[in-house]
Design a protein around this motif. Structure first.
Motif, PDB file in Angstrom:
ATOM      1  N   GLY A 154      37.577  45.717  50.510  1.00  0.00           N
ATOM      2  CA  GLY A 154      36.276  45.550  49.876  1.00  0.00           C
ATOM      3  C   GLY A 154      36.243  44.564  48.734  1.00  0.00           C
ATOM      4  N   ASP A 155      37.318  43.827  48.520  1.00  0.00           N
ATOM      5  CA  ASP A 155      37.383  42.851  47.434  1.00  0.00           C
ATOM      6  C   ASP A 155      36.541  41.630  47.815  1.00  0.00           C
ATOM      7  N   ALA A 156      35.400  41.470  47.154  1.00  0.00           N
ATOM      8  CA  ALA A 156      34.459  40.411  47.516  1.00  0.00           C
ATOM      9  C   ALA A 156      35.027  39.022  47.222  1.00  0.00           C
ATOM     10  N   LYS A 157      35.717  38.876  46.096  1.00  0.00           N
ATOM     11  CA  LYS A 157      36.291  37.579  45.758  1.00  0.00           C
ATOM     12  C   LYS A 157      37.369  37.193  46.770  1.00  0.00           C
ATOM     13  N   ALA A 158      38.242  38.133  47.121  1.00  0.00           N
ATOM     14  CA  ALA A 158      39.287  37.853  48.099  1.00  0.00           C
ATOM     15  C   ALA A 158      38.686  37.501  49.453  1.00  0.00           C
ATOM     16  N   ARG A 159      37.592  38.146  49.802  1.00  0.00           N
ATOM     17  CA  ARG A 159      36.944  37.842  51.092  1.00  0.00           C
ATOM     18  C   ARG A 159      36.418  36.419  51.103  1.00  0.00           C
ATOM     19  N   ARG A 160      35.798  36.002  50.007  1.00  0.00           N
ATOM     20  CA  ARG A 160      35.293  34.630  49.923  1.00  0.00           C
ATOM     21  C   ARG A 160      36.452  33.628  49.976  1.00  0.00           C
ATOM     22  N   GLN A 161      37.518  33.903  49.233  1.00  0.00           N
ATOM     23  CA  GLN A 161      38.663  33.004  49.235  1.00  0.00           C
ATOM     24  C   GLN A 161      39.339  32.949  50.603  1.00  0.00           C
ATOM     25  N   ALA A 162      39.436  34.091  51.266  1.00  0.00           N
ATOM     26  CA  ALA A 162      40.042  34.123  52.602  1.00  0.00           C
ATOM     27  C   ALA A 162      39.238  33.282  53.578  1.00  0.00           C
ATOM     28  N   ARG A 163      37.920  33.389  53.488  1.00  0.00           N
ATOM     29  CA  ARG A 163      37.055  32.603  54.378  1.00  0.00           C
ATOM     30  C   ARG A 163      37.196  31.110  54.098  1.00  0.00           C
ATOM     31  N   GLU A 164      37.283  30.743  52.845  1.00  0.00           N
ATOM     32  CA  GLU A 164      37.441  29.329  52.494  1.00  0.00           C
ATOM     33  C   GLU A 164      38.761  28.777  53.033  1.00  0.00           C
ATOM     34  N   LEU A 165      39.819  29.546  52.859  1.00  0.00           N
ATOM     35  CA  LEU A 165      41.130  29.097  53.328  1.00  0.00           C
ATOM     36  C   LEU A 165      41.168  29.043  54.850  1.00  0.00           C
TER      37      LEU A 165
END
Length: 315
Positions: free
Chosen positions: A233-244
């Motif tokens: 549920g970590d929103a920042k990690a989800r955004r970073q994962a999608r970017e990478l």
């Protein structure tokens, strides 16, 4: 999910080739050790990435034995054109102390037959009853293992503990919805580089088997770590994962094509791993345009990643 070898991130090792077009086992072991030291949880050998159709039974088994003897956690692919040879690879893996099996469906002969595939899977699982095993589901093998067959096998062979899905997003969702969500002791491995975030976040995967991770191990390990955080549920990690994942998209997409080994060996040569220059079939080679495209995309990703890592305070 139970704690087992099929967690974390593991590269599907490619087989280095000597000038005589023979396996370079010293280089194979050295690369396996390097990747484990970088943070990979285990290695897979010999799957499609390892060119199993191009190696002899003895060559494949020597590679397995050498990796295991070097203390490298090793998952063994059982791909073969007949059940007898697949069983031989499973039994050998158990004998030398490998950590698990990646059970590949029967190919060519009666590959579309449910009864034939059930017998094939059963023979492999029976040959190594103490080795944790996952069925390798891939559209390229021409047979899709569904929930009924999986659980029928699991009832008789408890060493079948998971599923490696090489299909796309819909296939991963099917595996999560109908197989791994039915039993908390069954694990799901993301088997294709383009679906890492979806696999961890939406499908409760416990691990990933990677092709591009041979060339970019730290970046892929970071993608897996971010995906695991996003799954909580970590929103920042989800955004970073999608970017990478988006930045890796072209390089990861090579994993879905027939020239995946040619591409990934070339990227490793760009890294300085010259022992991956040759292929077992002398005529196997990227075209000039494929090579230039791969090089341009690799350079683009590396430049982007350097800037992105600084922006995200990863370096």
């Amino acid at each position: 999910m139970s704690d087992n070898i099929f967690t974390g991130c593991m590269p599907a090792l490619m087989t280095p080739c000597t000038a005589a077009r023979k396996p370079d086992f010293d280089a194979l072991v050295a690369k396996g050790r390097e990747l484990i030291d970088t943070g990979m949880s285990a290695v897979v050998y010999c799957g499609s990435m390892g060119d199993w159709p191009l190696l002899t039974e003895a060559e494949r088994q020597e590679g397995v034995a050498r990796l295991v003897a070097a203390g490298i956690p090793t998952i063994v692919g059982t791909g073969a054109i007949n059940t007898r040879e697949a069983v031989s690879h499973a039994a050998h893996a158990a004998k030398v102390g490998a950590q698990g099996l990646m059970v590949i469906p029967r190919v060519l002969s009666r590959g579309a037959s449910l009864a034939a595939q059930k017998a094939h899977f059963a023979a492999i699982l029976q040959a190594a009853p103490n080795l944790p095993s996952v069925i390798y589901n891939s559209p390229y093998y021409g047979f899709a293992t569904r929930a009924d067959l999986f659980f029928e096998l699991r009832r008789e062979y408890p060493n079948l503990i998971g599923f490696k899905e090489f299909g796309g997003g819909a296939d991963l969702r099917y595996a999560a919805e109908h197989i791994t969500s039915k039993d908390d002791d069954v694990t799901l491995m993301v088997g294709v580089d383009t679906q890492v975030v979806h696999g961890f976040v939406n499908c409760n995967a416990t691990g990933a088997i990677t092709g591009i991770g041979n060339a970019l191990p730290r970046e892929v390990l970071q993608l897996v770590a971010l995906s695991k955080q996003a799954a909580k549920g970590d929103a920042k990690a989800r955004r970073q994962a999608r970017e990478l994942e988006s930045a890796l998209a072209v390089l990861s997409s090579f994993d879905e094509g027939t020239d995946l080994v040619l591409y990934y060996k070339h990227l490793m040569v760009l890294n300085g791993d010259k022992e991956y220059t040759l292929h077992f079939n002398e005529t196997d080679a990227l075209s000039d345009s494929q090579r230039r495209y791969a090089e341009a995309q690799y350079a683009l990703f590396r430049h982007w990643y350097e800037n992105w890592s600084a922006e995200q305070n990863f370096v």
